[in-house]
Design a protein around this motif. Sequence first.
Motif, mmCIF file in Angstrom:
data_model
loop_
_atom_site.group_PDB
_atom_site.id
_atom_site.type_symbol
_atom_site.label_atom_id
_atom_site.label_comp_id
_atom_site.label_asym_id
_atom_site.label_seq_id
_atom_site.Cartn_x
_atom_site.Cartn_y
_atom_site.Cartn_z
ATOM 1 N N ASP A 93 54.729 33.236 -8.892
ATOM 2 C CA ASP A 93 54.654 32.542 -7.609
ATOM 3 C C ASP A 93 53.522 33.081 -6.751
ATOM 4 O OD1 ASP A 93 56.757 30.967 -8.323
ATOM 5 O OD2 ASP A 93 58.261 32.002 -7.102
ATOM 6 N N GLU A 94 53.288 34.405 -6.830
ATOM 7 C CA GLU A 94 52.210 35.013 -6.053
ATOM 8 C C GLU A 94 50.851 34.507 -6.525
ATOM 9 O OE1 GLU A 94 52.090 36.941 -3.343
ATOM 10 O OE2 GLU A 94 54.235 36.530 -3.218
ATOM 11 N N LEU A 95 50.696 34.329 -7.856
ATOM 12 C CA LEU A 95 49.442 33.817 -8.390
ATOM 13 C C LEU A 95 49.206 32.384 -7.907
ATOM 14 C CD1 LEU A 95 46.975 34.114 -10.182
ATOM 15 C CD2 LEU A 95 48.381 33.443 -12.146
ATOM 16 N N LYS B 166 50.383 31.100 -5.226
ATOM 17 C CA LYS B 166 50.107 31.174 -3.795
ATOM 18 C C LYS B 166 48.663 31.584 -3.534
ATOM 19 C CE LYS B 166 51.792 33.374 0.452
ATOM 20 N NZ LYS B 166 52.772 34.345 1.028
ATOM 21 N N SER B 167 48.163 32.548 -4.299
ATOM 22 C CA SER B 167 46.777 33.004 -4.132
ATOM 23 C C SER B 167 45.782 31.899 -4.451
ATOM 24 C CB SER B 167 46.512 34.212 -5.033
ATOM 25 O OG SER B 167 47.341 35.299 -4.674
ATOM 26 N N ALA C 178 50.846 26.740 -3.839
ATOM 27 C CA ALA C 178 52.259 26.904 -3.488
ATOM 28 C C ALA C 178 52.918 25.553 -3.214
ATOM 29 C CB ALA C 178 52.395 27.813 -2.273
ATOM 30 N N GLU D 6 44.175 36.999 -13.979
ATOM 31 C CA GLU D 6 44.076 37.986 -12.914
ATOM 32 C C GLU D 6 43.128 37.436 -11.854
ATOM 33 O OE1 GLU D 6 45.624 40.741 -12.449
ATOM 34 O OE2 GLU D 6 46.583 41.109 -14.387
ATOM 35 N N GLU E 285 41.763 38.943 -2.730
ATOM 36 C CA GLU E 285 42.106 39.496 -1.422
ATOM 37 C C GLU E 285 41.253 40.730 -1.146
ATOM 38 O OE1 GLU E 285 44.278 39.027 -3.833
ATOM 39 O OE2 GLU E 285 45.507 37.341 -3.169
#
Length: 400
Positions: free
Chosen positions: A2-4, A6-7, A11, A347, A351
């Motif tokens: 989910d973080e990937l 979102k980045s 999302a 990867e 950020e």
Amino acid sequence: MDELFKSLDLADYLAQFKSLLAREKPLFIAGDSRINYEKILEICAFDITPPAHVENLDDALQKISKQGVLHISEIWEFAKIIRYFLYLKRLKFEKKMGEYLAKIVVPDEINEIVCYFDDSGCLRDEIDERFVQIRQNLELKKAQIATELRKIISTKAIAPYLVDNQIHLINESETLLVRGGFNRVLKGSITARSAGGFFYVIPSITERLKSEQSDILDKKEELIYEYCKKISSIFNKNLLFLKFINTNFDLIDALVARAIFARTNDYNFVLSDSSKDIKLCEFAHPALKNPKRISIDFTKKVLLITGVNAGGKSMLLKSLISACLLSKYLLPFSVKSAKIGTFKEFELIIEDPQNVRDDISTFAGRMVKFSRLFNKQKVIVGIDEIELGTDFEEAANLYE
């Protein structure tokens, strides 16, 4: 994961897709990717109805294996799954989907159980004369209660205390809304108070009828439990089939959700191949409302993108990795044509790692993250804002 997403500004895209699933599951689809791809394309050719929401049935399967008795709601969840497969079989798929569905044969006794239920998940009265008798008795008691209440409303003595002439259903009980002092002319039990300070009262004359109605409902619950025991016993004999159909429902759910998602948004599917190439023709990132489509040919080991601030470098990087990530999980997106290789993992170094507490610069932070990736294979790495003239291996050794 989910973080990937979102980045990569995916999302909302992911949330929209997950809303189409009948129950939560990983994005990865088990099985041969090409076969799943072909099945999705076949499903896209039909105006298919999505499956209804289905609960996780792991606990129910465990209960069946121990010869436990399922609740009627758990049995209905299995029935919904089997009903959906029967619906798909009626669509007359061909090719891969047709071959797949032809191998799914529902046992006759399981098929009979599915027919026990109506569309709301209740047992049909027609399966047992006792259900018919119970329904008739309940309707009779309900009519008797309504008649008694109407008689009370029509009496002159109660008129000054009635707030209105309606019968109010409060906590599944028929009541009258009355003012204070009603007990002078009406015997009954207060079940609730209104916002205006009035009383919802169950007249004593109807309490006996409500008690009889409750006894009838208890008999109905006993009959339902009898059927739950009977059905649970049949399920125990067909445990392997239920495990099989439960697992395959997740596969079908994943494929149908993708097909509906693609049709709704006019997206296309891209099947990853065995290469490491990335070629996109007129790709649009899902997060952009009025996108400027991009075409890119990335067949070398390194792709270096330069440009001024706010020139779109980060968005291009996100778009490139987004296309690869979505194709890996057979998720559709907007593109005219594409060739995308297979990557084991992703990867994204985007950020800003600069932090006073960590005593590390932006460049040093980039190198520390980058150094951890040298020993990995089949990985696509997105790196935002690397200084020109950088010796990557020397920098990595320095900061590792």
